[in-house]
Design an enzyme around this catalytic site. Structure first.
Site, PDB file in Angstrom:
ATOM      1  N   SER A 102       0.841  -1.188   0.000  1.00 41.10           N
ATOM      2  CA  SER A 102       0.000   0.000   0.000  1.00 41.10           C
ATOM      3  C   SER A 102       0.883   1.247   0.000  1.00 41.10           C
ATOM      4  O   SER A 102       1.698   1.414  -0.894  1.00 41.10           O
ATOM      5  CB  SER A 102      -0.976  -0.041   1.176  1.00 41.10           C
ATOM      6  OG  SER A 102      -1.983   0.938   1.037  1.00 41.10           O
TER       7      SER A 102
ATOM      8  N   GLU B 236      -9.309  -5.525  -4.514  1.00 41.79           N
ATOM      9  CA  GLU B 236      -8.700  -4.438  -3.741  1.00 41.79           C
ATOM     10  C   GLU B 236      -9.730  -3.455  -3.198  1.00 41.79           C
ATOM     11  O   GLU B 236      -9.605  -2.962  -2.078  1.00 41.79           O
ATOM     12  CB  GLU B 236      -7.700  -3.670  -4.612  1.00 41.79           C
ATOM     13  CG  GLU B 236      -6.437  -4.417  -4.963  1.00 41.79           C
ATOM     14  CD  GLU B 236      -5.371  -4.338  -3.886  1.00 41.79           C
ATOM     15  OE1 GLU B 236      -5.645  -3.771  -2.804  1.00 41.79           O
ATOM     16  OE2 GLU B 236      -4.269  -4.850  -4.126  1.00 41.79           O
TER      17      GLU B 236
ATOM     18  N   HIS C 192      -7.960  -5.346  -0.187  1.00 45.56           N
ATOM     19  CA  HIS C 192      -6.701  -4.669   0.121  1.00 45.56           C
ATOM     20  C   HIS C 192      -6.113  -5.208   1.418  1.00 45.56           C
ATOM     21  O   HIS C 192      -6.811  -5.347   2.420  1.00 45.56           O
ATOM     22  CB  HIS C 192      -6.976  -3.165   0.237  1.00 45.56           C
ATOM     23  CG  HIS C 192      -5.761  -2.307   0.256  1.00 45.56           C
ATOM     24  ND1 HIS C 192      -4.895  -2.208  -0.806  1.00 45.56           N
ATOM     25  CD2 HIS C 192      -5.267  -1.472   1.212  1.00 45.56           C
ATOM     26  CE1 HIS C 192      -3.934  -1.349  -0.518  1.00 45.56           C
ATOM     27  NE2 HIS C 192      -4.128  -0.901   0.702  1.00 45.56           N
TER      28      HIS C 192
END
Length: 537
Positions: A231, A352, A456
């Site tokens: 990330s 995600e 995610h």
């Protein structure tokens, strides 16, 4: 509605990137081994000296802890505390200490609001790192080094959240996790501050310099360093690839769910902004912190308590380019080929965007056929974009959440990752993956409004014990975790993830990673509508 959705999106960007609470400390286990008082037992039953837990760093001795097959050294300073006049200054070398520094307890996280760190943190003395090393690693037989940059929207997160012992023992590598300045303390831009907008990135470079200079004493190979992150940490790796100041500091790169070609107008994936825009944001921040009209704004801001700074900062942060550390936008550097040409392992997760979509829906913003055009317009306000997206991603009676998640994931992660892959592969070897375990263990409590699939950050429990505790994995998921660790650590060792014990990973083709299959997948771009997003811009 636009303001509500955008504000919530920014909040979730930081929260979901590292969305697990740090658990309470585990109950006391067996006594920790020390250099002078313990021995180990070999397979033949003979007593052998335990691995040393007192190690000399460039600044002094540290005493860590020995566990079954690995050692940990926590809270090791790599730079001086950025306090007083060093608040919003480039990192300085750590102050040497006398005697032996205790390195058996986690470091204090860098200042951040409550979330991953219970109660948050206001401790600016946080430029520390943690080393996990195999029990038998030594300067005589050094291991490859993986330096891990945590996610959290450059606003939250802590290196100590990532227990790397499985990667270390199975992959026979040394792992270093890093704390770096976050939020406004890490990325404030102001014309009176040299290094504006990039202090957190400068911290990461200071940690890499420390690794080059000192990791050998822990049994790490200072000439075999892979920089990895997820990330915002993955995007930080992109920025370091584009930063001339990072030249020579690492040898390979792993980028997880942090595509290098993100755009600042998108509220989910990380990106960089021009220094001029960052200074405008910094001026607004100074006003909220009570220093907007001060004769010397930096001096005033350095006197403001940390808690007040945290209350005044924006939820998400962006590094600034047009700066000495980042002369240009990392996205432009990747597009033009002006980045450090190193092997890259790159990828993302199949779903995600689902975590953000679920959070927005649970906050009282339903996605139905009637509301869908307004929801899309809130995130894609450019003329004609919303209408095109609604046509490409129609919402029916019961699928609003997954469709919304697909738009976020495709636009901000999957397709920018595919584009990053194409751009990098024109210059360097790239191995690309997509994590696709639709039953990955959840990172947040509660029941989401729809199944999240592989959202995610869901790949992280396959590589680390987050918060120091393992997630519940099935036998098939454990096998996938072992396979992923094998790929990641072989890449760190040889710049090629392939080996005799794992399915072949062809260079130039995305590898789908799930408990049911680990296979090349040539349909990733089609599944995520990347041709549509390339056309939309």
């Amino acid at each position: 509605m636009h303001r509500t959705l955008t504000t919530l999106a920014c909040t979730l960007t930081a929260a979901l990137a590292t969305a697990w609470p740090t658990p309470p400390a585990p109950p006391p286990g067996p006594p920790l081994l020390t250099e002078t008082a313990t021995t180990a037992t070999s397979a033949t039953g003979a007593a052998t000296p335990a691995a040393p837990t007192t190690v000399r760093t460039p600044s002094g001795l540290v005493r860590g802890a020995a566990h079954g097959g690995y050692r940990t050294f926590e809270d090791v300073p790599y730079a001086a505390p950025p306090v007083g006049r060093l608040r919003w200054a480039p990192p300085r070398p750590p102050v040497p200490w006398a005697g032996v520094r205790d390195a058996t307890r986690p470091a204090h996280a860098c200042p951040q609001p409550a979330g991953e760190v219970p109660g948050g943190s206001t401790d600016e003395d946080c430029l520390h790192l943690n080393v996990t090393t195999p029990d038998d690693a030594s300067p005589a037989r050094p291991r490859p080094v993986i330096v891990w940059l945590h996610g959290g929207g450059l606003t939250t997160g802590a290196g100590s959240s990532y227990d790397a012992h499985r990667m270390v023992t199975r992959g026979d590598v040394v792992v270093v996790t890093v704390d770096y300045r976050l939020g406004a303390l890490g990325f404030l831009a102001h014309d009176g501050l040299p290094g504006s907008g990039t202090f957190g990135l400068a911290d990461q470079q200071a940690a890499l310099r420390w690794v080059r200079a000192g990791i050998g004493a822990f049994g790490g190979d200072a000439h075999d360093v892979t920089l990895a992150g997820e990330s915002a940490g993955g995007y930080s790796v992109c920025a370091q690839l584009a930063s001339p100041a990072a030249a020579g500091l690492f040898d390979r790169a792993i980028i997880q769910s942090g595509p290098c070609t993100g755009r600042p107008e998108r509220p989910f994936a990380p990106s960089a902004v021009p220094l001029s825009a960052a200074r405008t944001t910094g001026s607004d921040f100074a006003t909220r912190a009570g220093c907007g009209s001060a004769r010397d704004v930096p001096v005033c801001l350095r006197r403001v308590p940390v808690a007040r700074l945290l209350a005044a900062q924006d939820t998400d942060q962006h590094p600034a380019f047009d700066t000495p550390l980042l002369p240009g936008d990392p996205a432009a550097a990747i597009s033009s080929g002006h980045f450090r040409h190193l092997p890259v392992l790159l990828g993302g997760n199949h779903d995600e965007g689902n975590g953000w979509a679920a959070g927005i829906i649970q906050a009282g913003n339903p996605v139905t056929p009637a509301t869908w055009p307004d929801v899309v317009s809130a995130f894609f306000p450019a003329p004609g974009q919303a209408e095109a997206i609604v046509r490409a991603y129609p919402v029916h009676a019961t699928d609003g959440g997954p469709v919304f998640g697909a738009v976020i994931g495709d636009a901000d992660f999957a397709c920018p990752t595919e584009r990053t892959d194409r751009l990098l592969a024109a210059h360097v070897p790239v191995w690309r993956y997509e994590f696709a375990d639709e039953h990955a263990p959840p990172l947040t409590p509660g029941t989401p409004p729809f199944p999240l699939g592989a959202p995610h950050a869901s790949e992280l429990p396959y590589l680390f014990d987050l918060g120091g505790r393992p997630r519940d994995l099935t036998a098939a998921q454990h096998r996938l975790a072992d396979t992923m660790i094998d790929y990641w650590t072989r890449f760190a060792r040889t710049a090629d993830p392939n080996g005799p014990s794992s399915p072949h990973w062809p260079q130039g083709t995305s590898l789908s990673l799930s408990p049911d299959h680990v296979t090349p997948d040539r349909t990733t771009g089609l599944r995520h509508h990347c041709a549509f997003w390339d056309t939309l811009g």
